[in-house]
Design an enzyme around this catalytic site. Structure first.
Site, mmCIF file in Angstrom:
data_model
loop_
_atom_site.group_PDB
_atom_site.id
_atom_site.type_symbol
_atom_site.label_atom_id
_atom_site.label_comp_id
_atom_site.label_asym_id
_atom_site.label_seq_id
_atom_site.Cartn_x
_atom_site.Cartn_y
_atom_site.Cartn_z
ATOM 1 N N ASP A 88 10.136 -8.798 -40.945
ATOM 2 C CA ASP A 88 8.724 -8.822 -40.560
ATOM 3 C C ASP A 88 8.566 -9.815 -39.417
ATOM 4 O O ASP A 88 9.244 -10.860 -39.384
ATOM 5 C CB ASP A 88 7.857 -9.306 -41.729
ATOM 6 C CG ASP A 88 7.713 -8.268 -42.834
ATOM 7 O OD1 ASP A 88 8.330 -7.194 -42.736
ATOM 8 O OD2 ASP A 88 6.985 -8.550 -43.795
ATOM 9 N N HIS A 145 17.265 -8.260 -42.965
ATOM 10 C CA HIS A 145 17.971 -7.078 -43.454
ATOM 11 C C HIS A 145 18.736 -6.403 -42.321
ATOM 12 O O HIS A 145 18.496 -6.665 -41.147
ATOM 13 C CB HIS A 145 16.970 -6.107 -44.079
ATOM 14 C CG HIS A 145 16.271 -6.655 -45.290
ATOM 15 N ND1 HIS A 145 16.438 -6.133 -46.554
ATOM 16 C CD2 HIS A 145 15.397 -7.702 -45.432
ATOM 17 C CE1 HIS A 145 15.718 -6.815 -47.426
ATOM 18 N NE2 HIS A 145 15.066 -7.765 -46.760
ATOM 19 N N SER A 246 11.903 -18.544 -38.344
ATOM 20 C CA SER A 246 12.599 -18.626 -37.073
ATOM 21 C C SER A 246 12.644 -17.281 -36.379
ATOM 22 O O SER A 246 11.677 -16.523 -36.410
ATOM 23 C CB SER A 246 14.001 -19.197 -37.260
ATOM 24 O OG SER A 246 14.543 -19.577 -36.018
#
EC number: 4.1.1.65
Length: 284
Positions: A88, A145, A246
């Site tokens: 995200d 991911h 980050s």
């Protein structure tokens, strides 16, 4: 000097690692009278959507780090077709790698070789490829991911500074992503080599991977680990996480046909289709 430039400049003399490690200790505190107000205040300030979390009760987390790296409900992020977002955040920059350089921000570029730890041989397969950068803001889900299925070949820890990685700093600190502490993970995929670069930042307490646990903080020199036994991570599966937020920079060995995104930054969700690599089957 505008406000963004001032924000960037004041970071240079700060003891970035000391501040980050101190925040890391606070984020790992398990005293309820400390961690519960800290978590609840954070949710309110940043507008964190807890309805998507596997555990929606903020007080159920043992510490702030557990809350920050919270799992989502199984159906919260459907995995799209082709090349998908690893996290995200905001797709801040993407495109071709031109003459061994990547775009950091308007008017700012940085070196592919430097990003990958200064090894020209490691960088060579990506010089004619493409890249995409995803910035994770404080409110986002902070697990990373796989954008495609890959087999881990090597992992390199690269020491560096810990500047903030938000847009203000990206606009004014040259070579930001190649200066900060980072973890470079090289995968072999059916579509060619893939580099997943997890970039540290101010107050990032640590970076973890699913195969080795917590990697940072380390110090000293570049450290490379090679993997003879295959570690295969499927598309959409978790490969790592940030303890505090980050940026992820993905480098591909082949040109990518990206979708229509704002070149100045578009919100994306983990699993959202970003585009297609040549030879990538159009299946989830």
């Amino acid at each position: 000097m505008d406000r963004q430039e001032l924000f960037a400049r004041i970071q240079y003399p700060l003891p970035q690692h000391a501040i980050s490690r101190l925040i890391g200790k606070l984020a790992d505190c398990r005293l309820s009278w400390i961690k519960d107000p800290f978590i609840q205040r954070f949710i309110k300030i940043y507008g964190v959507d807890m309805s998507q979390a596997h555990e929606p009760d903020p007080t159920a987390y043992a510490c702030f780090n557990d809350f920050f790296t919270r799992a989502l409900k199984p159906d919260a992020r459907p995995i799209g077709e082709d090349l998908v977002s690893p996290a995200d955040g905001v797709l801040s920059r993407y495109g071709r790698i031109e003459h061994g350089t990547l775009i950091q921000a308007k008017g700012q570029t940085y070196s592919l070789s430097a990003l990958l730890g200064g090894d020209t041989a490691r960088a060579a397969p990506f010089r004619q490829g493409s890249f995409a950068t995803v910035y994770l803001s404080p409110k986002d889900y902070h697990r990373v991911h796989m954008p495609v299925t890959g087999t881990l070949r090597e992992m390199t820890y690269v020491p560096g500074r810990l500047f903030s990685v938000n847009s203000a700093t990206a606009n004014h600190v040259p070579g930001l992503f190649a200066r900060n502490e980072r973890l470079v993970c090289i995968f072999d995929t059916e579509q060619g080599p893939l580099a997943m670069v997890l970039v540290g930042a101010m107050i990032v307490a640590a970076i973890e991977t699913v195969w080795a646990g917590q990697i940072t903080p380390l110090s000293g020199k570049v450290q490379t680990t090679r993997f003879d036994e295959p570690i295969v991570i499927e598309k959409g599966q978790e490969m790592g996480r940030f303890k505090l937020g980050s940026t992820v920079v993905m480098c591909f060995g082949r040109e990518t046909a990206f979708g229509e995104f704002d070149p100045e930054g578009s919100p994306v969700s983990m699993g959202q289709t970003l585009g297609a690599l040549p030879g990538l089957p159009a299946t989830a």
